[in-house]
Design a protein around this motif. Structure first.
Motif, mmCIF file in Angstrom:
data_model
loop_
_atom_site.group_PDB
_atom_site.id
_atom_site.type_symbol
_atom_site.label_atom_id
_atom_site.label_comp_id
_atom_site.label_asym_id
_atom_site.label_seq_id
_atom_site.Cartn_x
_atom_site.Cartn_y
_atom_site.Cartn_z
ATOM 1 N N THR A 157 -2.643 0.962 -4.317
ATOM 2 C CA THR A 157 -2.400 0.879 -5.750
ATOM 3 C C THR A 157 -1.124 1.664 -6.088
ATOM 4 O OG1 THR A 157 -3.847 2.789 -6.135
ATOM 5 C CG2 THR A 157 -4.839 0.619 -6.343
ATOM 6 N N VAL A 158 -0.373 1.167 -7.073
ATOM 7 C CA VAL A 158 0.875 1.823 -7.474
ATOM 8 C C VAL A 158 0.974 1.900 -9.000
ATOM 9 C CG1 VAL A 158 2.148 1.166 -5.378
ATOM 10 C CG2 VAL A 158 2.207 -0.334 -7.362
ATOM 11 N N ASN A 159 1.776 2.833 -9.481
ATOM 12 C CA ASN A 159 1.935 3.106 -10.912
ATOM 13 C C ASN A 159 3.275 2.538 -11.395
ATOM 14 O OD1 ASN A 159 2.765 4.604 -13.351
ATOM 15 N ND2 ASN A 159 0.909 5.790 -12.984
ATOM 16 N N PRO A 160 3.270 1.800 -12.512
ATOM 17 C CA PRO A 160 4.488 1.081 -12.930
ATOM 18 C C PRO A 160 5.440 1.848 -13.838
ATOM 19 C CG PRO A 160 2.708 0.531 -14.411
ATOM 20 C CD PRO A 160 2.133 1.517 -13.397
ATOM 21 N N TYR A 161 5.130 3.110 -14.203
ATOM 22 C CA TYR A 161 5.873 3.779 -15.282
ATOM 23 C C TYR A 161 7.373 3.869 -15.005
ATOM 24 C CZ TYR A 161 6.770 7.114 -19.076
ATOM 25 O OH TYR A 161 7.249 7.723 -20.214
ATOM 26 N N LEU A 162 7.779 3.818 -13.724
ATOM 27 C CA LEU A 162 9.205 3.963 -13.408
ATOM 28 C C LEU A 162 9.964 2.634 -13.375
ATOM 29 C CD1 LEU A 162 7.648 6.548 -11.915
ATOM 30 C CD2 LEU A 162 10.034 7.108 -11.535
ATOM 31 N N GLY A 163 9.267 1.514 -13.589
ATOM 32 C CA GLY A 163 9.933 0.223 -13.649
ATOM 33 C C GLY A 163 10.197 -0.380 -12.281
ATOM 34 N N SER A 164 11.000 -1.448 -12.278
ATOM 35 C CA SER A 164 11.084 -2.295 -11.089
ATOM 36 C C SER A 164 11.648 -1.590 -9.869
ATOM 37 C CB SER A 164 11.900 -3.553 -11.381
ATOM 38 O OG SER A 164 13.172 -3.219 -11.845
ATOM 39 N N ASP A 165 12.620 -0.660 -10.035
ATOM 40 C CA ASP A 165 13.112 -0.064 -8.796
ATOM 41 C C ASP A 165 12.138 0.939 -8.191
ATOM 42 O OD1 ASP A 165 15.903 1.448 -10.530
ATOM 43 O OD2 ASP A 165 13.911 2.249 -10.248
ATOM 44 N N GLY A 166 11.056 1.247 -8.899
ATOM 45 C CA GLY A 166 9.960 1.994 -8.295
ATOM 46 C C GLY A 166 8.943 1.102 -7.609
ATOM 47 N N ILE A 167 9.013 -0.206 -7.864
ATOM 48 C CA ILE A 167 8.032 -1.150 -7.308
ATOM 49 C C ILE A 167 8.617 -1.969 -6.151
ATOM 50 C CG2 ILE A 167 6.597 -3.180 -7.833
ATOM 51 C CD1 ILE A 167 5.529 -0.679 -9.163
ATOM 52 N N THR A 168 9.901 -2.336 -6.290
ATOM 53 C CA THR A 168 10.521 -3.216 -5.299
ATOM 54 C C THR A 168 10.366 -2.731 -3.855
ATOM 55 O OG1 THR A 168 12.085 -3.866 -7.009
ATOM 56 C CG2 THR A 168 12.659 -4.447 -4.756
#
Lengths: 328, 328
Positions: B152-163
């Motif tokens: 599981t991951v947290n989205p608060y930092l936006g796409s460059d935190g998810i990519t």
């Protein structure tokens, strides 16, 4: 936040060194000896044994710890705090976590304040478990197995994801830094969304952080709940400084990520307090651009070079920051 | 998400057991023998040695691992996946992390899909390091030291935190679940903020998750980027199901937190797929309300009782869920 503020005052330096080692940031002398791992790239078998990677993880973890020791020996007496980024250590699995904890323990022994950059956050009962980072093993005597004096946390789950951390911080005389406005390029995708009442999401989070911290304002006027505000958003930083007069800022994004000393100077209060500026690569990677370093050096010589370059870079950063604060 | 969907189909059971042990959730036989730790409550010395707490952490970590084994032996063949919540293990420091990793490895050996509930999230370069949870040690051969099939991951930092996580998931044939609408009471403080265009923040996040997952839609119509959507928000869940047709849901909050089978049934797709429902306390704590358990039992008998009660509770949950899905 009193202890941290006093440590900053003693050192006369509102900066913190990010202990974020990666294979590219440590001298080759410290790296695991290249073995077949490197030579079989592209011919990876369908089923691999954990063994080789576990050996590599252990060697890298040992290298990270040795590297951190060299950095800290260099900046001791210059900077008041270090901020290890746990992701770099988790990349190595269990051995990395061991190196993280040992780095934190060593930092505390050496007199640094340790800000664990762990960005945790979860629902209430789970946040209580994470809060053991600050308050210690459940049922134990209160000594934290993580050796952190403060941690960073993520606000996306709202107050019942923060309250257990705040309580643990109060009980253990430690601090929190809640993510408000992060330094990365895409941070605006969620944080800058405008809400109906005209506030951006990060401003709503800022207001919540102020509210959550209201009960824990210390002698120096700042609460135990600080905020992470990126140096890469100087305008937001300035307006947040005014919006959150009792919230201490942890400022990442200085240097390598693009934030200047002038940018961050505006995020301090009128007494040149209220903020702590992080630099990672600029300090721990300073040896890479030094003429004093050579790949033919011994491990000890390479570590000495890391120490000396980190110290020089930390002094330079301190002087630049203080000059920018003076020039306001 | 194909492998997980196929594992769910094989077991005929869209549920996952949360391996979230706490001292209160494991039988007393497994707990560390009460020593002076417990007896000195309230007389804590100013300076404590790590020693006692380290011993307690090690004993508790061993107990958690043994408890998890008992739970998994009970639910093997009934549920396709387990979801260890790393916070419970981090509460014990390094020894807890060891128990977490060993629990994950044991779960994989026993044929479970492992969803590491770690809720990580950071700026790009740091997210890349965290992504080693899925893709393995930097410079290694690709075997993950964490033994997770999804995180599981947290989205608060936006796409460059998810990519970076999405890339690691693609490279290692694993999956992510991004927090969208969490199950806890205060989750609305940020997630339900209304934005200028009428969407709630969680809907903006949902749209980002759909976008981020577009490139990784598998054979069964779902992308590698799933969403965490709490059972405690049935209306939001229903509307998100329609809004995110290619996003698989991980649903916490069933049972102990208040979500009913009818609530979660509406978050599945028309083929009774598209979601996986988590229960933790309802399964792993089932032994506590069993007449078959007695504090006088041996460790082995207590573990057998944990297994049997977990199995019965998992079968009951499966049948309740399937009935609710049939009744739609």
């Amino acid at each position: 936040m009193d202890k941290l503020i006093e440590a900053i005052a003693r050192s006369g330096n509102p900066s913190v060194v990010g202990l974020d080692p990666t294979p590219a940031l440590i001298p080759s002398q410290l790296m695991p000896t290249p073995g077949k791992d490197q030579n079989t790239a592209g011919t990876q078998p369908a089923h691999v044994d954990d063994g080789d990677d576990a050996d590599r993880a252990r060697s890298l973890a040992d290298a990270y710890l040795r590297f951190n020791r060299a950095v800290m020996e260099g900046v001791q007496g210059i900077v008041p705090a270090v901020k290890p980024q746990i992701a770099m250590y988790e990349a190595l699995g269990q051995e990395g976590v061991r190196a993280y904890i040992r780095s934190c323990a060593l930092a505390q022994e050496m007199g640094f304040s340790v800000i664990g950059d762990i960005k945790r956050g979860d629902i209430g009962s789970t946040a209580s478990a994470y809060a053991s980072h600050l308050s210690g093993v459940p049922g134990g005597r209160g000594s934290s197995p993580w050796h952190e004096d403060a941690i960073t946390v993520n606000p996306y789950l709202g107050s019942d994801g923060i309250t257990p951390f705040a309580q643990a911080a109060e009980a253990s005389d430690t601090d929190l830094f809640v993510l408000v406005r992060t330094s990365n390029p895409s941070s605006g995708e969620i944080q800058e969304l405008k809400t109906e009442d005209g506030r951006a999401v990060y401003e709503c989070v800022a207001d919540l952080v102020s509210e959550w911290g209201r009960e824990s304002i210390g002698e120096h006027g700042y609460s135990r709940l600080g905020a992470v505000v990126g140096a890469t958003h100087p305008q937001a930083g300035r307006s947040l400084r005014a919006r959150m007069p009792h919230t201490f800022f942890l400022i990442p994004g200085y240097g390598a990520q693009g934030g200047s000393a002038q940018d961050v100077a505006a995020m301090f209060d009128d007494h040149a307090s209220g903020a702590l500026v992080n630099s990672s690569r600029g300090i721990i990677g300073a040896w890479r651009t030094s003429e004093g370093y050579s790949p033919d050096m011994s491990v000890e010589e390479a570590c000495d070079t890391v120490s000396q370059c980190a110290r020089a870079a930390a002094i330079s950063m301190r002087d630049t920051l203080l000059a920018a604060l003076d020039a306001r």
